[in-house]
Design a protein around this motif. Structure first.
Motif, PDB file in Angstrom:
ATOM      1  N   GLN A   1      49.854  49.919  30.360  1.00 56.01           N
ATOM      2  CA  GLN A   1      50.177  49.776  31.775  1.00 56.01           C
ATOM      3  C   GLN A   1      50.848  51.035  32.325  1.00 56.01           C
ATOM      4  OE1 GLN A   1      49.018  47.377  33.523  1.00 56.01           O
ATOM      5  NE2 GLN A   1      48.290  46.180  31.792  1.00 56.01           N
TER       6      GLN A   1
ATOM      7  N   GLU B   1      35.571  35.114  29.269  1.00 54.63           N
ATOM      8  CA  GLU B   1      36.580  34.374  30.022  1.00 54.63           C
ATOM      9  C   GLU B   1      37.809  35.235  30.284  1.00 54.63           C
ATOM     10  OE1 GLU B   1      36.569  30.894  27.583  1.00 54.63           O
ATOM     11  OE2 GLU B   1      34.622  30.409  28.467  1.00 54.63           O
ATOM     12  N   GLN B   2      38.080  36.146  29.330  1.00 58.67           N
ATOM     13  CA  GLN B   2      39.244  37.029  29.511  1.00 58.67           C
ATOM     14  C   GLN B   2      39.034  38.063  30.620  1.00 58.67           C
ATOM     15  OE1 GLN B   2      42.234  37.215  27.991  1.00 58.67           O
ATOM     16  NE2 GLN B   2      41.956  35.469  26.644  1.00 58.67           N
ATOM     17  N   THR B   3      37.763  38.403  30.900  1.00 54.41           N
ATOM     18  CA  THR B   3      37.540  39.469  31.882  1.00 54.41           C
ATOM     19  C   THR B   3      37.926  39.048  33.291  1.00 54.41           C
ATOM     20  OG1 THR B   3      35.239  38.816  32.193  1.00 54.41           O
ATOM     21  CG2 THR B   3      35.657  40.560  30.599  1.00 54.41           C
ATOM     22  N   ARG B   4      38.133  37.766  33.499  1.00 57.07           N
ATOM     23  CA  ARG B   4      38.508  37.330  34.846  1.00 57.07           C
ATOM     24  C   ARG B   4      39.852  37.896  35.295  1.00 57.07           C
ATOM     25  NH1 ARG B   4      34.486  33.735  35.363  1.00 57.07           N
ATOM     26  NH2 ARG B   4      34.114  32.546  33.467  1.00 57.07           N
ATOM     27  N   GLN B   5      40.748  38.145  34.311  1.00 58.42           N
ATOM     28  CA  GLN B   5      42.045  38.716  34.711  1.00 58.42           C
ATOM     29  C   GLN B   5      42.103  40.173  34.305  1.00 58.42           C
ATOM     30  OE1 GLN B   5      44.325  36.531  31.957  1.00 58.42           O
ATOM     31  NE2 GLN B   5      42.792  34.933  32.097  1.00 58.42           N
ATOM     32  N   PHE B   6      41.003  40.880  34.477  1.00 58.17           N
ATOM     33  CA  PHE B   6      40.967  42.263  34.036  1.00 58.17           C
ATOM     34  C   PHE B   6      42.109  43.054  34.662  1.00 58.17           C
ATOM     35  CE2 PHE B   6      39.776  46.579  33.567  1.00 58.17           C
ATOM     36  CZ  PHE B   6      39.066  46.610  32.400  1.00 58.17           C
TER      37      PHE B   6
ATOM     38  N   THR C   1      45.405  43.035  33.668  1.00 64.82           N
ATOM     39  CA  THR C   1      46.662  42.621  33.063  1.00 64.82           C
ATOM     40  C   THR C   1      46.504  42.409  31.565  1.00 64.82           C
ATOM     41  OG1 THR C   1      46.092  40.361  33.564  1.00 64.82           O
ATOM     42  CG2 THR C   1      47.510  41.483  35.136  1.00 64.82           C
ATOM     43  N   ASN C   2      45.280  42.288  31.101  1.00 61.18           N
ATOM     44  CA  ASN C   2      45.085  41.953  29.683  1.00 61.18           C
ATOM     45  C   ASN C   2      44.184  42.948  28.983  1.00 61.18           C
ATOM     46  OD1 ASN C   2      42.816  41.340  31.025  1.00 61.18           O
ATOM     47  ND2 ASN C   2      42.498  39.334  30.116  1.00 61.18           N
TER      48      ASN C   2
END
Lengths: 453, 304
Positions: free
Chosen positions: B68, B260-265, B267-268
């Motif tokens: 970050q 499914e994780q790519t939806r919050q690309f 932050t993760n």
């Protein structure tokens, strides 16, 4: 058709006497059926039958087989603006992606042809073929990240931009709201009222520069008198921890260096200067005798360049095509290199001996000889591109998904991802099938031709 | 075999024979300097091509806070401590470790079944005559290019009726069916090249079809079977769409879990970069170990 496959002599049919016995024959029949059955059942149930089902289903509405709607699903497909965007984007994809990937593949194949140790290069270019579109999507989502401290594409864009145009020094800095010396719109430029040139310095106080921008700044220089006929002054941060006196240069207040100061006559810039370390500037004597104004140029205060909005609505399709080219150029390169290895060397040598230069050899001999391979590569990539889904689904952020839409994504969205209209989805699926039919025909013809040889 | 699949294709990744020496000294010097330029160009292109993957790999080895705070390239100027932390926490996540297991349980049977069923059918198409054989085979060739999207909706309906929708078996079956046209096409062409005398000699010795298939055709078809297996393995392992449609959450492979994780690309990136790289490890190992078979499979299936 028969002559095609009998070119390879059939193994059965009485080459040995034992084969003609009825018992052996029926046993062979059973085995043939048994060997073929699993493949034919699977192909029939999961490939052929679904095509027929899709044709029928596309004539019914969202509710199911109870609501016959005729061709109206096709009507909606070709009038719905989401689908039209998808068709437009698919057209861009089909024209652009295969052409560039094949072109680059050709260049790379020819470049590496006569170089030893080119294997490593080919491995690097070809490697993306092995990974999933999902992984490639995540890779490029990271490359295209808007934040120049995360996405390498924008880090490069910002780096290049800031090299060629001076970065603004004090974004957000501005005069105090009530200021008699400087006025202007929120983002600059800030201009003084008309003034006569005298030896009295024109000091310009600003506030709102961030501590980061002031890092390394030195004490602002106090008032002094200007050299004859020159206009001078100090631009400084009129604030220090604890406040300080407005409009006065207090000890501890920093000079703002590197600011561009313009001298205006009317609205025309007649001279300019840059503030030095202590915030002072000196402008040459104006040739006109009329009143002049001093201005802090807007370029000092613009927000920093944020890079290219790669995944914004305008560029998103092109950016995703870029990631596809990254994946598939290796495929084109390897196939073309294989074709290249098959061209008789004598042909090129003969042309060179006849005085042809490398470009002529490439244009007149290499490319024509490669034409069949180039055709196969182009067609393969076109079929592949028509079905593109993963890259678009992963790379396009929610906000620009609509702008990046393609047929396969629209099918998914309308039937699975919330839309829940299998009629529309079936019509879209059939549209995709129709689009690959020419390739199916080419395939069958090519196969028959090869076997007839 | 198709024209493209002949010997040069398998050697595509190995260097071409060096150019013959040109006669004049001047010409040779000129050639050498352009050679140097070409080499430099290739080096730059190769670096350019590696940057995206390198970015993912480096990101996956950085602490979430570092990701970050600065770009992955900052490790070159200020070498920060790289760590396997993202990977250990990723594998400690039960949903992810479950999905890795699912990926294996989908990919291995889907590969084996395609090879076995495809080889059986290919053998018949190559060496046993039956009425309508040519037409059926041409249909199979035609099916090579059918987009899987056409079948997603009807097969969803079919699987739901049979009661296997959502299971690992449903994903496997779909992959096998859509892998078969290529498998049959590739293997049939390869089997057809086996010398007829070999088969006839075996027949004269009294071998039945099953024996011929297992003792003569399969061993001789080794290279083509290897190509097919690698190709199918990578195709299934890398698939996202089929599993996204057919697999429920307990049958989802790694690709779907990551999707499914790519939806919050944003932050993760720590989870996504390590997950994506994890999903790439097996394909990359297979790719580097079996380039030759991979390339020949690819060139044979050029029109898929």
């Amino acid at each position: 058709m028969t002559e095609v496959l009998t070119a390879k002599p059939p193994a059965t049919g009485g080459s040995t006497p034992a084969d003609d016995r009825p018992a052996a024959r029926s046993r062979r029949g059973w085995i043939t059926a048994l060997f073929l059955l699993p493949a034919l059942v699977l192909l029939g149930a999961l490939v052929v039958y679904p095509i027929g089902w899709t044709v029928v289903r596309s004539l019914f509405g969202a509710q199911g087989f109870t609501h016959f709607v005729g061709l109206s699903n096709y009507g909606s497909v070709f009038s719905d603006h989401q689908t039209l965007t998808a068709i437009k984007n698919n057209a861009i994809w089909v024209v652009v992606a295969p052409t560039i990937a094949t072109g680059l593949g050709l260049i790379f194949a020819v470049m590496t042809e006569r170089i030893r140790f080119a294997t490593a290069f080919k491995l690097v270019i070809f490697m993306p073929m092995a990974i999933s579109m999902l992984a490639a999507g995540i890779i490029f989502r990271l490359v295209y990240d808007q934040d120049p401290t995360k996405g390498v594409a924008n880090a490069v864009a910002v780096g290049i931009h800031d090299t060629f145009s001076s970065a603004s020094h004090y974004p957000g800095a501005h005069p105090r709201p009530i200021n008699h010396q400087l006025t202007g719109p929120a983002a600059g430029p800030f201009t003084t009222p008309p003034l006569a040139v005298s030896s009295r310095p024109v000091n310009l106080p600003l506030v709102g520069a961030t501590p980061d921008d002031l890092k390394g700044a030195s004490q602002a220089a106090g008032p002094r008198s200007c050299p004859g006929g020159h206009l001078c002054g100090t631009v400084w941060m009129d604030f220090k921890p604890g406040g300080g006196t407005p409009n006065a240069i207090d000890p501890g207040e920093k000079g703002l260096s590197g600011l561009r100061v313009n001298l205006l006559s009317g609205t025309k810039v007649i001279a300019h200067a840059t503030t030095s370390k202590d915030g002072t500037y000196t402008l040459p004597a104006p040739a006109t005798s009329g009143p002049v104004r001093v201005q802090l140029a807007a370029s000092n205060f613009t927000a920093p360049y944020a890079g290219v909005n790669w995944l914004g609505p305008t560029l998103v399709t092109w950016s995703i095509i870029g990631s596809y080219i990254w994946m598939w150029t290796g495929f084109a390169m390897v196939l073309i290199a294989a074709g290249l290895a098959g061209i008789p060397r004598e042909l090129m040598e003969a042309a060179r001996v006849d005085g042809a230069n490398e470009w002529q050899v490439f244009r007149r001999i290499t490319v024509p000889a490669l034409a069949p391979v180039l055709g196969v590569v182009l067609v393969t990539l076109m079929i592949n591109v028509l079905k593109v889904f993963d890259l678009v689904y992963i790379i396009a952020p929610g906000a620009s998904q609509q702008s990046a839409n393609v047929l396969a994504l629209q099918l998914y969205l309308s039937s699975f991802g919330g839309g829940n209209n299998q009629g529309i989805g079936s019509a879209l699926g059939l549209l995709l099938l129709v689009l690959v039919l020419p390739a199916m025909y080419v395939n069958i013809r090519r196969f028959r031709k090869e076997n007839a040889r | 075999m198709t024209t493209l699949q002949s010997a040069p294709a398998t050697a595509a990744l190995s260097p071409a024979p060096p150019a013959r020496r040109s006669p004049g000294l001047l010409k040779r010097l000129a050639g050498r300097s352009t050679g140097g330029l070409v080499r430099l160009g290739l080096l730059i292109i190769a670096l350019f091509w590696m940057v995206p993957t390198l970015g993912l790999l480096v990101s996956s080895l950085r602490k979430p806070l570092d990701i970050q705070a600065s770009g992955w390239w900052s490790i070159f100027t200020a070498p920060a401590s790289l760590t396997l932390h993202n990977y250990t926490s990723l594998l400690a996540n039960p949903a992810i470790s479950r999905s890795v297991a699912n990926s294996i349980m989908i990919t291995v049977p889907a590969t084996l079944l395609v090879v076995i069923i495809g080889a059986l059918a290919a053998y018949i198409f190559a060496w046993v005559e039956f009425p309508g054989r040519d037409v059926v085979f041409l249909i199979v060739v035609g099916l090579l290019v059918v987009p899987i999207q056409v079948a997603l909706i009807p097969v969803t309906d079919l699987f739901a009726k049979v009661g296997i929708f959502g299971s690992i078996a449903s994903v496997v079956l779909f992959h096998v069916a859509f892998g078969l046209p290529f498998a049959i096409f590739l293997l049939r062409n390869f089997f057809a090249q086996i010398p007829q005398e070999l088969l006839e000699a075996a027949r004269l010795d009294g071998a039945g079809e099953l024996r011929l298939f297992t003792r003569v055709v399969l061993p001789l078809g080794g290279p083509a079977i290897a190509s097919l297996a690698i190709f199918q393995f990578l195709w299934v392992w890398n698939d996202m769409l089929v599993a996204l449609i057919f697999a429920n959450s307990s049958a989802a492979p790694l690709t779907v879990a990551l999707t499914e994780q790519t939806r919050q690309f944003g932050t993760n990136i720590d989870v996504l970069s390590s997950g994506a790289f994890l999903s790439m490890i097996i394909p990359l190992v297979v790719f580097f170990a079996f380039q030759r078979q991979f390339v020949s499979g690819l060139t044979a299936g050029a029109l898929k």
